[in-house]
Scaffold this motif. Sequence first.
Motif, short mmCIF file in Angstrom:
data_model
loop_
_atom_site.label_atom_id
_atom_site.label_comp_id
_atom_site.label_asym_id
_atom_site.label_seq_id
_atom_site.Cartn_x
_atom_site.Cartn_y
_atom_site.Cartn_z
N ALA A 6 -15.28 14.34 4.18
CA ALA A 6 -14.67 14.85 2.95
C ALA A 6 -13.62 15.92 3.23
CB ALA A 6 -15.74 15.39 2.00
N GLU A 7 -13.90 16.80 4.19
CA GLU A 7 -12.93 17.85 4.52
C GLU A 7 -11.66 17.24 5.13
OE1 GLU A 7 -12.92 21.08 3.66
OE2 GLU A 7 -14.71 20.51 2.53
N LEU A 8 -11.83 16.25 6.00
CA LEU A 8 -10.66 15.59 6.59
C LEU A 8 -9.86 14.86 5.52
CD1 LEU A 8 -12.01 14.24 10.00
CD2 LEU A 8 -10.56 16.24 9.59
N ALA A 9 -10.56 14.25 4.56
CA ALA A 9 -9.86 13.58 3.45
C ALA A 9 -9.02 14.57 2.67
CB ALA A 9 -10.86 12.87 2.54
N LYS A 10 -9.60 15.74 2.37
CA LYS A 10 -8.87 16.76 1.62
C LYS A 10 -7.64 17.24 2.37
CE LYS A 10 -12.93 18.41 -0.85
NZ LYS A 10 -13.95 19.47 -0.98
N GLU A 11 -7.75 17.34 3.69
CA GLU A 11 -6.65 17.85 4.51
C GLU A 11 -5.58 16.81 4.81
OE1 GLU A 11 -8.04 19.71 8.13
OE2 GLU A 11 -9.77 20.52 7.06
N HIS A 12 -5.99 15.53 4.98
CA HIS A 12 -5.07 14.55 5.55
C HIS A 12 -4.73 13.35 4.66
CE1 HIS A 12 -5.18 16.45 9.51
NE2 HIS A 12 -6.47 16.62 9.29
N SER A 13 -5.59 13.00 3.70
CA SER A 13 -5.38 11.76 2.97
C SER A 13 -4.14 11.81 2.09
CB SER A 13 -6.60 11.43 2.10
OG SER A 13 -6.43 10.15 1.50
N GLN A 14 -3.37 10.73 2.10
CA GLN A 14 -2.18 10.60 1.26
C GLN A 14 -2.52 10.03 -0.11
OE1 GLN A 14 0.48 8.20 3.61
NE2 GLN A 14 0.58 9.70 5.25
N CYS A 15 -3.78 9.73 -0.35
CA CYS A 15 -4.23 9.20 -1.64
C CYS A 15 -4.69 10.37 -2.52
CB CYS A 15 -5.39 8.22 -1.41
SG CYS A 15 -6.03 7.49 -2.93
N PRO A 16 -4.42 10.31 -3.83
CA PRO A 16 -4.91 11.37 -4.71
C PRO A 16 -6.43 11.59 -4.62
CG PRO A 16 -3.33 9.99 -5.87
CD PRO A 16 -3.60 9.33 -4.54
N SER A 17 -7.17 10.55 -4.22
CA SER A 17 -8.63 10.69 -4.09
C SER A 17 -9.00 11.70 -3.00
CB SER A 17 -9.27 9.34 -3.76
OG SER A 17 -8.91 8.92 -2.46
N GLY A 18 -8.07 12.03 -2.13
CA GLY A 18 -8.34 13.01 -1.09
C GLY A 18 -8.82 14.33 -1.65
N ARG A 19 -8.34 14.71 -2.84
CA ARG A 19 -8.75 15.96 -3.47
C ARG A 19 -10.25 15.97 -3.77
NH1 ARG A 19 -3.63 15.19 -5.86
NH2 ARG A 19 -4.51 14.27 -7.73
N GLN A 20 -10.84 14.78 -3.94
CA GLN A 20 -12.28 14.65 -4.18
C GLN A 20 -13.00 14.22 -2.91
OE1 GLN A 20 -10.11 12.86 -6.60
NE2 GLN A 20 -10.07 14.84 -7.61
N GLY A 21 -12.45 14.54 -1.77
CA GLY A 21 -13.08 14.17 -0.51
C GLY A 21 -12.98 12.68 -0.22
#
Length: 93
Positions: free
Chosen positions: A31-46
């Motif tokens: 979840a932390e990596l998603a928040k830091e790196h994901s280009q999808c808006p879902s990254g904000r929710q891990g």
Amino acid sequence: MARASARHILVGTEAECQALKDQIANGADFAELAKEHSQCPSGRQGGELGSFGPGQMVPAFDKVVFSAPINEVQGPVQTQFGYHLLEVTSRED
């Protein structure tokens, strides 16, 4: 009807995707990596995508989500959006 819940991390290159997968394998928090790196808006929710059925996601994504083991990071999976790491968090057949 089958339903699944999953989370993902979307990045632009296969190399970046593999590097993130390696970090997760070495104990980094998905979840932390998603928040830091994901280009999808879902990254904000891990990276959480919620619950969905077959056909609601692009075919390459669907194939993995409805066949991969639960709670095991899959990828890199390439779609027209980029490269994904996927983790199925639940599935009902």
